[in-house]
Design a protein around this motif. Structure first.
Motif, PDB file in Angstrom:
ATOM      1  N   GLU A  84       0.851  -1.185   0.000  1.00  0.00           N
ATOM      2  CA  GLU A  84       0.000   0.000   0.000  1.00  0.00           C
ATOM      3  C   GLU A  84       0.880   1.226   0.000  1.00  0.00           C
ATOM      4  O   GLU A  84       1.574   1.523   0.969  1.00  0.00           O
ATOM      5  N   PHE A  85       0.857   1.950  -1.080  1.00  0.00           N
ATOM      6  CA  PHE A  85       1.736   3.108  -1.200  1.00  0.00           C
ATOM      7  C   PHE A  85       0.947   4.377  -0.906  1.00  0.00           C
ATOM      8  O   PHE A  85      -0.147   4.567  -1.431  1.00  0.00           O
ATOM      9  N   PHE A  86       1.489   5.216  -0.056  1.00  0.00           N
ATOM     10  CA  PHE A  86       0.859   6.515   0.191  1.00  0.00           C
ATOM     11  C   PHE A  86       1.741   7.607  -0.384  1.00  0.00           C
ATOM     12  O   PHE A  86       2.921   7.690  -0.051  1.00  0.00           O
ATOM     13  N   PRO A  87       1.194   8.447  -1.245  1.00  0.00           N
ATOM     14  CA  PRO A  87       2.002   9.550  -1.753  1.00  0.00           C
ATOM     15  C   PRO A  87       2.227  10.586  -0.656  1.00  0.00           C
ATOM     16  O   PRO A  87       1.592  10.540   0.395  1.00  0.00           O
ATOM     17  N   ASN A  88       3.118  11.514  -0.915  1.00  0.00           N
ATOM     18  CA  ASN A  88       3.412  12.556   0.062  1.00  0.00           C
ATOM     19  C   ASN A  88       2.273  13.574   0.046  1.00  0.00           C
ATOM     20  O   ASN A  88       2.288  14.527  -0.719  1.00  0.00           O
ATOM     21  N   THR A  89       1.256  13.320   0.865  1.00  0.00           N
ATOM     22  CA  THR A  89       0.088  14.186   0.829  1.00  0.00           C
ATOM     23  C   THR A  89      -0.318  14.574   2.246  1.00  0.00           C
ATOM     24  O   THR A  89      -0.231  13.759   3.168  1.00  0.00           O
TER      25      THR A  89
END
Lengths: 167, 343
Positions: free
Chosen positions: B67-72
């Motif tokens: 599960e990848f989370f962008p820099n947000t």
């Protein structure tokens, strides 16, 4: 049972309305406002007026807020960009909003709902058939005025976009 | 009595939910098979017989991926996006009549979760909130390509909703009711709407393609311009939700097309079957008929996808605002004139 639902809905409505005003991020404000609209639609449903609830969601949550969100996302507002308004302007804004609220409440208090005879006669006065009859018989003039208002704003929008093309 | 009612409705709701999920799952398989057929290939054939286990393999893959989370800064909205997309895809099915009444233990059960007075408006309402899933998710991804794609998707959906609603009005003028059940019953009595309103059917069909973001209107996922579209930053099951919601939407819009224009669960000779073979068999045959119609429309969606190339964005807007909306308005006027003349 219904009372509990009413209190929950009221809490959501007031809470999200408050958060709409308070939150710093414009997009978060808009999303809170959408939730507020949904809670309002729930209030309409408590009155058993399905038509009003659904139309409220289509028009406010589905169309107006989507366009607003759209603009906000494209403008990408930061806190630094916001111009600081003087205290006097803020006070004036609150005062005029209060006056408007007063006028609306006064008008609504004196208003005689035309569909009272439908209510008394015992028909399902929330159904679309009765609603349409009331709108096009008793309220025909305001109804047509509303459509003219919308037409005028549409023509205005087209005119503005055409003018820019020439320049 | 009341608890029986609740149990009955719960069973219907769960069954409809399961059906929607199953159809969405096997639509992904069917899409590959149809694509393969149209391009003269074999398609998926490794997992199970004829690749029938392929959707399960895909699901397992999506669940186990990182599960990848962008820099947000908006992690919550990032998760909320796919959730809204999926929920709105699933709640439309509540107002669809899946069949006529059946009789269980002497009780008449209508095969419909709820028959509200404003079914069609409810569907349009859900359609209009469906945009939020894409917009919020894409904005929270903190990626310019995603945002551009979301802007495209939502302006396209808003534009085509207008023509869709106007096309629907001519049907409502004939039925005099907003309930899908009443519309189906009217078609069973007077003949299917597609024969009376071919223009409205065509407009509605085109708008359905635009509403579900399918080719030729899938500009939101234009790879050559926008990388992956609004779900560029998504991975694992969150992206799976977006893709799944698209197929669920496709199933639901096929159902609406079948119910509104092709007579829903009505088939020729339904009254005779109900009279001679009992209403349970009639309802079963009716459900199978509706299912066949839905499958035809799903196949049609795929057929078009692998046949027609993508529109340009200005062409899309031109078609929506300058062709479909005036045509729908003309259709309303013609319907009104014909109704006044012949009644």
């Amino acid at each position: 049972m219904l009372e509990i639902v009413f209190y929950i809905l009221s809490a959501i409505t007031l809470g999200t309305a408050f958060l709409t005003v308070v939150s710093k991020n414009a997009i978060h404000s808009a999303i809170y406002l959408v939730i507020c609209f949904f809670a309002l639609a729930g209030h309409y449903l408590l009155f058993n007026s399905q038509f009003l609830a659904i139309v409220h969601i289509i028009v406010y949550a589905g169309a107006i807020m989507v366009l607003l969100l759209f603009t906000l996302m494209l403008m990408n507002l930061d806190n630094d960009d916001e111009t600081k308004k003087p205290l006097f302007a803020k006070l004036a804004a609150v005062f005029s909003a209060g006056i408007l609220g007063l006028v609306l409440i006064a008008a609504l208090r004196k208003a005689q709902p035309e569909n009272i005879e439908y209510v008394n006669s015992g028909v399902d006065y929330q159904s679309i058939k009765v609603l349409g009859k009331v709108l096009l018989n008793e309220y025909q003039v305001p109804f047509e005025f509303a459509s003219i208002l919308l037409l005028v704003s549409m023509i205005g929008a087209v005119l503005i976009s055409k003018k820019e093309e020439k320049i | 009595m009341d608890s029986v009612f609740i149990i009955e409705k719960s069973i219907i709701i769960v069954a409809v939910f399961a059906l929607t999920m199953l159809m969405a799952m096997y639509s992904t398989w069917a899409e590959r098979k149809v694509a393969a057929f149209l391009q003269d290939r074999v398609g998926p054939n490794r997992a199970g017989w004829g690749g029938l286990l392929q959707p399960l393999a895909d699901g397992a893959k999506l669940f186990t991926k990182e599960e990848f989370f962008p820099n947000t800064p908006n992690k919550f909205l990032f998760i909320l996006g796919p959730a809204i997309a999926m929920s709105t895809a699933l709640i439309t099915s509540a107002v669809i009549p899946w069949g006529d009444q059946i009789e269980v233990f002497g009780r008449k059960v209508a095969l419909q979760a709820t028959d509200i007075d404003v079914s069609i408006l409810y569907i349009f309402g859900v359609l209009s909130i469906g945009v939020y899933g894409i917009m919020i998710g894409a904005w929270a991804s903190n990626n310019k390509y995603s945002l551009m794609s979301a802007v495209r998707a939502s302006s396209q959906m808003i534009s085509y909703e207008v023509a869709m609603g106007l096309a629907m009005i001519s049907i409502l003028m004939m039925s005099g009711s907003l309930s899908l059940k009443d519309i189906t019953v009217m078609q069973a009595n007077d003949g299917w709407n597609i024969f009376y309103q071919p223009l409205a059917f065509l407009i509605f069909l085109i708008c359905s393609f635009a509403e579900t973001n399918r080719t030729p209107f899938d500009l939101a996922e234009c790879e050559s311009e926008l990388i992956g579209g609004y779900h560029t930053e998504y991975s694992s099951m969150k992206m799976g939700f977006y893709l799944f919601a698209e197929y669920a939407n496709m199933f639901i819009s096929s159902t609406i097309l079948a119910v509104v224009f092709l007579g829903g669960y009505h088939f020729p000779g339904m009254a005779w079957v109900n009279e001679n073979w009992g209403i349970n068999i009639g309802a079963l045959l009716g459900f199978l008929t509706l299912f066949a119609k839905i499958c035809f429309f799903i196949f049609f969606y795929m057929w078009v996808r692998w046949t027609i190339p993508r529109f340009r964005y200005d062409q899309l807007m031109h078609l929506g605002w300058k062709i479909l909306i005036p045509l729908a308005v003309i259709n309303i006027i013609i319907t009104g004139i014909v109704m006044v003349l012949f009644n």
